[in-house]
Write a protein that holds these residues in place. Structure first.
Motif, mmCIF file in Angstrom:
data_model
loop_
_atom_site.group_PDB
_atom_site.id
_atom_site.type_symbol
_atom_site.label_atom_id
_atom_site.label_comp_id
_atom_site.label_asym_id
_atom_site.label_seq_id
_atom_site.Cartn_x
_atom_site.Cartn_y
_atom_site.Cartn_z
ATOM 1 N N SER A 203 -33.338 82.975 -48.530
ATOM 2 C CA SER A 203 -32.826 83.469 -47.246
ATOM 3 C C SER A 203 -31.354 83.854 -47.361
ATOM 4 C CB SER A 203 -33.011 82.413 -46.160
ATOM 5 O OG SER A 203 -32.327 81.216 -46.496
ATOM 6 N N GLN A 204 -30.548 83.026 -48.064
ATOM 7 C CA GLN A 204 -29.144 83.365 -48.261
ATOM 8 C C GLN A 204 -29.005 84.587 -49.166
ATOM 9 O OE1 GLN A 204 -26.729 80.171 -49.808
ATOM 10 N NE2 GLN A 204 -24.812 81.297 -49.535
ATOM 11 N N ALA A 205 -29.873 84.664 -50.186
ATOM 12 C CA ALA A 205 -29.863 85.856 -51.056
ATOM 13 C C ALA A 205 -30.158 87.103 -50.245
ATOM 14 C CB ALA A 205 -30.891 85.690 -52.177
ATOM 15 N N ASP A 206 -31.126 87.006 -49.354
ATOM 16 C CA ASP A 206 -31.479 88.134 -48.497
ATOM 17 C C ASP A 206 -30.293 88.563 -47.648
ATOM 18 O OD1 ASP A 206 -32.572 89.400 -45.934
ATOM 19 O OD2 ASP A 206 -34.378 89.309 -47.164
ATOM 20 N N SER A 207 -29.597 87.582 -47.072
ATOM 21 C CA SER A 207 -28.438 87.877 -46.229
ATOM 22 C C SER A 207 -27.326 88.544 -47.030
ATOM 23 C CB SER A 207 -27.934 86.587 -45.589
ATOM 24 O OG SER A 207 -26.766 86.820 -44.842
ATOM 25 N N LEU A 208 -27.067 88.053 -48.240
ATOM 26 C CA LEU A 208 -26.000 88.622 -49.066
ATOM 27 C C LEU A 208 -26.349 90.035 -49.539
ATOM 28 C CD1 LEU A 208 -25.028 85.491 -51.173
ATOM 29 C CD2 LEU A 208 -23.605 86.656 -49.486
ATOM 30 N N TYR A 209 -27.614 90.272 -49.880
ATOM 31 C CA TYR A 209 -28.005 91.621 -50.251
ATOM 32 C C TYR A 209 -27.818 92.588 -49.079
ATOM 33 C CZ TYR A 209 -30.047 90.481 -54.828
ATOM 34 O OH TYR A 209 -30.226 90.118 -56.139
ATOM 35 N N VAL A 233 -33.499 97.672 -53.705
ATOM 36 C CA VAL A 233 -34.601 97.186 -54.546
ATOM 37 C C VAL A 233 -34.786 95.688 -54.363
ATOM 38 C CG1 VAL A 233 -35.377 96.867 -56.912
ATOM 39 C CG2 VAL A 233 -34.349 99.028 -56.235
ATOM 40 N N SER A 234 -33.683 94.961 -54.382
ATOM 41 C CA SER A 234 -33.749 93.502 -54.275
ATOM 42 C C SER A 234 -34.291 93.063 -52.923
ATOM 43 C CB SER A 234 -32.365 92.898 -54.519
ATOM 44 O OG SER A 234 -31.869 93.269 -55.784
ATOM 45 N N LEU A 235 -33.850 93.714 -51.851
ATOM 46 C CA LEU A 235 -34.331 93.366 -50.517
ATOM 47 C C LEU A 235 -35.822 93.650 -50.369
ATOM 48 C CD1 LEU A 235 -31.320 94.635 -48.394
ATOM 49 C CD2 LEU A 235 -32.167 92.285 -48.434
ATOM 50 N N SER A 236 -36.256 94.758 -50.938
ATOM 51 C CA SER A 236 -37.685 95.075 -50.845
ATOM 52 C C SER A 236 -38.511 94.060 -51.640
ATOM 53 C CB SER A 236 -37.947 96.498 -51.348
ATOM 54 O OG SER A 236 -37.547 96.634 -52.693
ATOM 55 N N GLN A 237 -38.017 93.660 -52.796
ATOM 56 C CA GLN A 237 -38.735 92.680 -53.607
ATOM 57 C C GLN A 237 -38.786 91.320 -52.915
ATOM 58 O OE1 GLN A 237 -36.551 92.971 -57.271
ATOM 59 N NE2 GLN A 237 -37.962 94.457 -58.159
ATOM 60 N N LEU A 238 -37.673 90.903 -52.331
ATOM 61 C CA LEU A 238 -37.666 89.641 -51.600
ATOM 62 C C LEU A 238 -38.618 89.686 -50.415
ATOM 63 C CD1 LEU A 238 -33.873 88.667 -51.531
ATOM 64 C CD2 LEU A 238 -35.704 87.443 -52.682
ATOM 65 N N SER A 239 -38.634 90.800 -49.709
ATOM 66 C CA SER A 239 -39.514 90.933 -48.545
ATOM 67 C C SER A 239 -40.974 90.881 -48.959
ATOM 68 C CB SER A 239 -39.217 92.249 -47.809
ATOM 69 O OG SER A 239 -37.881 92.290 -47.358
ATOM 70 N N LEU A 240 -41.289 91.547 -50.052
ATOM 71 C CA LEU A 240 -42.672 91.510 -50.531
ATOM 72 C C LEU A 240 -43.077 90.104 -50.929
ATOM 73 C CD1 LEU A 240 -42.887 94.752 -52.696
ATOM 74 C CD2 LEU A 240 -44.128 94.293 -50.593
ATOM 75 N N ALA A 241 -42.192 89.422 -51.646
ATOM 76 C CA ALA A 241 -42.504 88.062 -52.100
ATOM 77 C C ALA A 241 -42.705 87.110 -50.928
ATOM 78 C CB ALA A 241 -41.386 87.542 -53.003
ATOM 79 N N GLN A 242 -42.018 87.363 -49.798
ATOM 80 C CA GLN A 242 -42.127 86.507 -48.628
ATOM 81 C C GLN A 242 -43.216 86.960 -47.674
ATOM 82 O OE1 GLN A 242 -38.155 86.671 -47.065
ATOM 83 N NE2 GLN A 242 -37.265 85.604 -48.816
ATOM 84 N N ILE A 276 -39.434 101.988 -59.210
ATOM 85 C CA ILE A 276 -39.553 101.560 -57.817
ATOM 86 C C ILE A 276 -40.828 102.142 -57.212
ATOM 87 C CG2 ILE A 276 -38.554 101.850 -55.518
ATOM 88 C CD1 ILE A 276 -35.788 101.773 -56.984
ATOM 89 N N PHE A 277 -41.065 103.426 -57.448
ATOM 90 C CA PHE A 277 -42.280 104.048 -56.921
ATOM 91 C C PHE A 277 -43.526 103.468 -57.578
ATOM 92 C CE2 PHE A 277 -39.372 107.505 -55.626
ATOM 93 C CZ PHE A 277 -39.761 107.600 -54.295
ATOM 94 N N ALA A 278 -43.419 103.140 -58.855
ATOM 95 C CA ALA A 278 -44.575 102.546 -59.534
ATOM 96 C C ALA A 278 -44.911 101.191 -58.931
ATOM 97 C CB ALA A 278 -44.281 102.407 -61.031
#
Length: 1023
Positions: A203-209, A233-242, A276-278
């Motif tokens: 959650s903190q990583a998400d906020s900092l990104y 890229v990082s925000l999209s990956q975190l969102s997908l993982a969550q 990213i598209f892949a």
């Protein structure tokens, strides 16, 4: 007094020098920031470089003074004729020595400045340092140093006092402000990276990104948009993982403009965009598209001047190899991995070696299963070769199996040592090894590994949901094989609920293409779970499987229909924007079909427009998102009337995770049932053997439905005949190969009325009673501009004369269509005089059809040629396999009907070329049409795509909103088709239900023509 003044002056000078030195040291300290990742040694190097720079200036000034003094003395001596005027050449030698020394100092200092500047200016320099620490297992150190650098960067934004004048002046400069902002950005993304990678606080990583993204979008970085890539890229990956799929989609959409980088303007950014598209393609179940993007990334890199010995290149090759493996292309995967092996052999201490072991292990598993593979990937060391000489020769299958096991065992051990016994990487590598043991049916070895991995992933489940539930799925299969009587329904429900929740949340903002691909991936998972349910039995197995089928079967189609209904009721430009979008997409698909290269930028722009439209619609108050899991078995049961039966026929793996063999089941429901009844039917290979008969269309069809008729009945219908014997109406939804079967061809005349549906889900949302006949538009006797003599043979077939030559062929006239239209017009005129409009000769054009179809006819009849072009990868005449090329990916562009001018239309008339494809038909709004009759060849055929059914003209008609339609399964004869249509309309105008009218017409034809080829090819489908 003068002595005191001299002392004060000296002290003042020394004080000024000391003040300047302190300012210089403070300026260098501020610039380098050694409290972050940069060590004190870097500070000393920069400070030393600074002093060398000052020394260079001093030497230049001294040299300039000496030269000026020498010239002055020489000129003055010459004027005074002084013999001691001095020798300027002697002084010039001193100057040259000083200048050479100054230049050496300058170039040495300049080299250090460039080196350190490039390191300090790199926005990912901190991340690079963190990666090194994390790779070495120093998680705490990476996190501590990242936090310190971040906090120091935040403090540095306050600025220094005016005592440090040089630092104060520097910090006021635009260069310093940009450097400070860059440093803040770099430390922010680095701290976020460490928080996410160490699973400390997502959650903190998400906020900092998010903070870093706002920095990257500031006006200071307006000329450097690449700063946005990493946080997006990082925000999209975190969102997908969550599991926050809609949020992930928004970040992916923000990345769409970077698809332009795939044109090769910048190799690093282009490859990043392609990956990213892949990743997005994989998340939406489009592995073929992902494969194309990844292999294009490899090509871009290999065409550049970058080194072929880097870890980055090795990862590209490994990714391409894995993508090929997903596509079941073993040969191409082996080629990539052999090249990667040559690179990683010297990098065994790095992470890329573990990545290679993972890919190689999966490759060897598939090679062992296939019995073939690239032997260059087998061990080739001295001791291995010696062992081969001393042991009996092993089959290649066994060699690859052993190699896979050794790779995955080494991978698990290495990841445990490097990443820790509680790391996600270790858990995922244990799962890979467990999967190998499962394939080898070594369940006692697979289960402990699976359980241990699940224990690790359970602790980080919130941030790794996909990995956790994939492990749960594999563990469920293992437990089934280990003990087939062990109750597994709770675990099955947990996995199924996750995938259905993901399906519902992602559907809202998925494009039409993404919905279709993603639901196919989900249905593969649910099919595995449902096969376990039915194999285990149990009192509620039928109900659970039925509910699961309702949530996946044709739901992408229903979601599209739901969207179009919402758009039809929307105000503003949404509907027109949607139709313009469909038109542009069809144009792009046509270019692909004819061999044009895929334009990533254009496709990206279309996706962006579709997403924007979905966002706009989602914010309107009247829009309710489509929920695939909203309909349950009990809803279907309550929608049935007395003496009605609903039947879902599904194809499930005969053994879980073994899709090479499918078993068909019938799930029967009646209003009086307390639970659905499950009836096993047949294994697919038995039906395909019956259907794959040799010969031309007529001989093949007659052999299937005459000689093999009893066999078909016993295989498909006999197991359920007793259950439906008392029914007056049967609602039937089929799957797989059954889409190509004519039920009229083998069912006895006493069979109750059969209504074909895409899914019995449709019974819960029945439209109002059929609108009935009001007006008709009849197309036939068409002039295709075929210049030879008009045909008059009764044996003419209503199909293109050489459809393999797509997109243009020659279409022969169909003389009996004139008789057919006249007969139908006569019958319909009796019902409602003056309500029939004929479109014949050149008037029967594509433009006329598209205009009339969206006007007011309730009946639309087209007597013409039809076509279905098989997938290039098809292996049988029933076109059941899905291809991989652009040609294969466009099934709606490979089927259609032929209208006026098709033989003469030029390539520039693509929109009105006389060839109406299913894709063009799907764009129309035909919700007012009660009946469409495509009196042409193969109009019921298409590409079978799992739970979504047939992709062809029948899907296009469903998407267009048609209530019911009559289509053909094979190349039908012209004369007998005209007779059948006349008989059908005779019953239709008498007010018979359309299914009954067709059945009576076919029975009447059967008394005149014994061969099923002449009358069994047409079937009626209801939306």
């Amino acid at each position: 007094m003068s002595k005191h003044l001299s002392t004060v002056a000296v002290l003042g000078l020394f004080g000024l020098v000391a003040y300047l030195l302190v300012n210089i040291v403070h300026l260098v300290w501020t610039y380098v920031n050694p409290e972050g990742f940069w060590s004190f040694q870097v500070f000393l190097d920069v400070l030393r470089t600074t002093f060398f720079g000052l020394l260079f200036v001093v030497l230049l000034l001294v040299a300039f003074g000496i030269l000026c003094n020498s010239i002055y003395r020489y000129v003055r001596g010459s004027l005074r004729r002084d013999i001691n005027k001095g020798n300027p050449l002697h002084d010039l030698a001193y100057v040259v020595v000083l200048l050479v020394s100054a230049l050496v100092e300058y170039w040495w200092a300049r080299w250090w400045v460039d080196k350190i500047d490039s390191a300090l200016a790199d926005k990912y320099s901190y991340v690079t340092q963190s990666k090194k620490l994390i790779a070495a297992g120093s998680y705490d150190q990476a996190l501590t140093e990242a936090r310190a650098a971040y906090e120091h960067a935040q403090a540095a934004n306050v600025g220094s006092g005016k005592f440090f004048l040089l630092t104060h002046i520097y910090q006021k400069s635009s260069y310093a402000r940009l450097q400070q902002l860059s440093n803040t950005y770099a430390t922010t993304v680095n701290y976020a990276f460490c928080l996410a990678e160490t699973n400390t606080s997502t959650s903190q990583a998400d906020s900092l990104y998010s903070v870093a993204l706002r920095l990257a979008e500031s006006k200071q970085f307006s000329t450097q948009p690449e700063y946005r890539i990493f946080p997006l890229v990082s925000l999209s990956q975190l969102s997908l993982a969550q599991g926050q799929y809609q949020r992930a989609e928004r970040y992916f959409d923000a990345l769409l403009p970077y698809a332009q980088l795939a044109q090769g303007e910048d190799i690093d950014y282009a490859i990043s965009a392609l990956f990213i598209f892949a990743q997005r393609a994989y998340q939406t179940g489009q592995p073929e598209k992902a494969l194309g993007l990844i292999t294009h990334a490899v090509t871009l890199y290999e065409q550049s001047e970058e080194s072929r010995e880097t870890s980055f290149y090795a990862r590209l090759l490994i990714s391409a190899g894995l993508a090929e493996l997903r596509a079941q292309r073993l040969t191409q995967a082996g080629q990539y991995l052999v090249k990667a092996q040559q690179v990683v052999d010297s990098k065994r201490s790095k992470q890329v070696y573990l990545d290679f072991l993972h890919a190689k292990g999966i490759y060897c598993m598939q090679a062992a299963q296939a019995g073939t593979g690239d032997e260059a990937l087998l061990q080739s060391g001295f001791w291995h070769k010696l062992g081969q000489l001393l042991e009996p020769a092993r089959p290649l299958t066994e060699q690859f199996r052993l190699e896979a096991e050794q790779c995955l065992q080494e991978l698990a051990a290495e990841s445990k040592d490097r990443n820790g016994a509680k790391s996600v990487a270790y858990a995922q590598n244990m799962l890979a090894l467990a999967q190998l043991y499962t394939r080898q049916r070594q369940f006692s070895q697979a289960q402990p590994l699976n359980d241990q991995a699940l224990g690790i992933l359970r602790e980080v489940r919130s941030s790794n949901q996909d990995a956790y539930f994939e492990a749960q799925l594999q563990g469920t299969v293992n437990r089934y094989y280990a003990n087939k009587k062990q109750p597994l329904e709770p675990a099955i429900r947990e996995v199924e609920q996750y995938y259905f929740t993901a399906l519902a949340s992602r559907f809202a903002l998925f494009t039409e293409e993404e919905r279709e691909h993603y639901v196919l991936g989900v249905s593969n998972v649910t099919n595995t779970l449902n096969s376990i349910r039915l194999l285990q039995g149990g009192g509620t197995a039928g109900e659970q499987v039925y509910n699961s089928i309702l949530g996946t079967k044709s739901v992408a189609l229903f979601a599209t229909q739901h969207l179009r209904q919402a758009l039809a009721g929307a105000k503003g430009q949404e509907l027109s924007n949607y139709h313009r979008l469909l038109s542009d997409r069809a144009a792009l698909n046509r270019r692909r079909l004819t061999g044009a290269s895929e334009a990533i930028v254009e496709e990206t722009e279309l996706k962006s427009r579709e997403k924007q439209l979905l966002y706009q619609l989602a914010t309107t108050s009247h829009f309710t998102p489509f929920n695939p899991g909203a309909v349950r078995w009990n809803d279907v049961r309550q929608a049935l009337q007395d003496r009605e039966t609903a039947i879902e026929i599904v194809a499930l793996p005969t053994r879980p995770l073994a899709p090479d063999s499918l078993t068909y089941y019938a799930l029967l429901t009646q209003r009086a049932y307390a639970q659905p009844k499950v009836v096993p039917l047949f294994q697919e290979h038995r039906l395909t053997r019956l259907l794959n008969q040799a010969g031309a269309t007529e001989a093949r069809v007659n052999r299937i439905y005459q000689e093999k008729r009893d066999s078909l009945y016993q295989l498909i219908w006999a197991p359920i005949a007793s259950e439906v014997a008392g029914s007056r109406k049967i609602y039937l939804s089929v799957s797989g190969v059954l889409h190509t079967v004519s039920f009229a061809g083998f069912l006895p005349p006493t069979t109750p009325e059969v209504v074909l549906l895409s899914s019995t889900r449709q019974l819960t949302t029945r439209r109002d009673a059929a609108v009935g006949y009001k007006a008709a538009a009849l197309f036939g006797n068409i002039n295709y501009d075929y210049t030879t003599k008009r045909a008059d043979s009764a044996a003419a077939l209503r199909s293109a004369v050489n459809t393999a030559k797509w997109p243009r062929s020659h279409f022969a006239p169909l003389p009996y269509t004139a008789v057919e239209l006249a007969s139908i017009q006569n019958l319909l005129e009796r019902r409602v005089p003056g309500a029939v409009t004929l479109f014949e000769d050149t008037v029967a054009s594509e433009a006329a059809f598209m205009r009339v179809a969206q006007a007011n006819p309730t009946v639309l009849h087209v007597a013409t040629h039809g076509f279905f072009l098989p997938s290039k990868s098809s292996t049988n005449q029933f076109n059941l396999s899905v291809g991989s090329s652009a040609y294969d990916e466009q099934p709606l562009s490979r089927s259609g009907i032929i209208l006026a001018g098709a033989n003469a239309a030029g390539a520039t008339q693509a929109d009105h070329d006389g060839i109406l494809t299913a894709e063009e038909l799907a764009r129309l709004d035909m919700a007012h049409v009660d009946l469409v009759v495509l009196s042409a060849c193969e109009t019921a055929l298409g590409t079978v795509k799992g739970s979504e059914g047939i992709y062809g003209l029948q899907r296009a008609l469903k998407m267009a909103g048609v209530r019911s339609f009559l289509v053909s399964l094979w190349k039908v004869p012209d004369k007998q088709t005209a007779e059948l249509m006349a008989l059908f309309y005779e019953g239709y105008v008498q007010g018979l239900p359309k299914n009954i009218a067709l059945k009576r017409a076919q029975l009447a034809m059967q008394t005149k023509y014994a061969q099923p080829f002449y009358w069994a090819g047409f079937q009626l489908l209801t939306d």
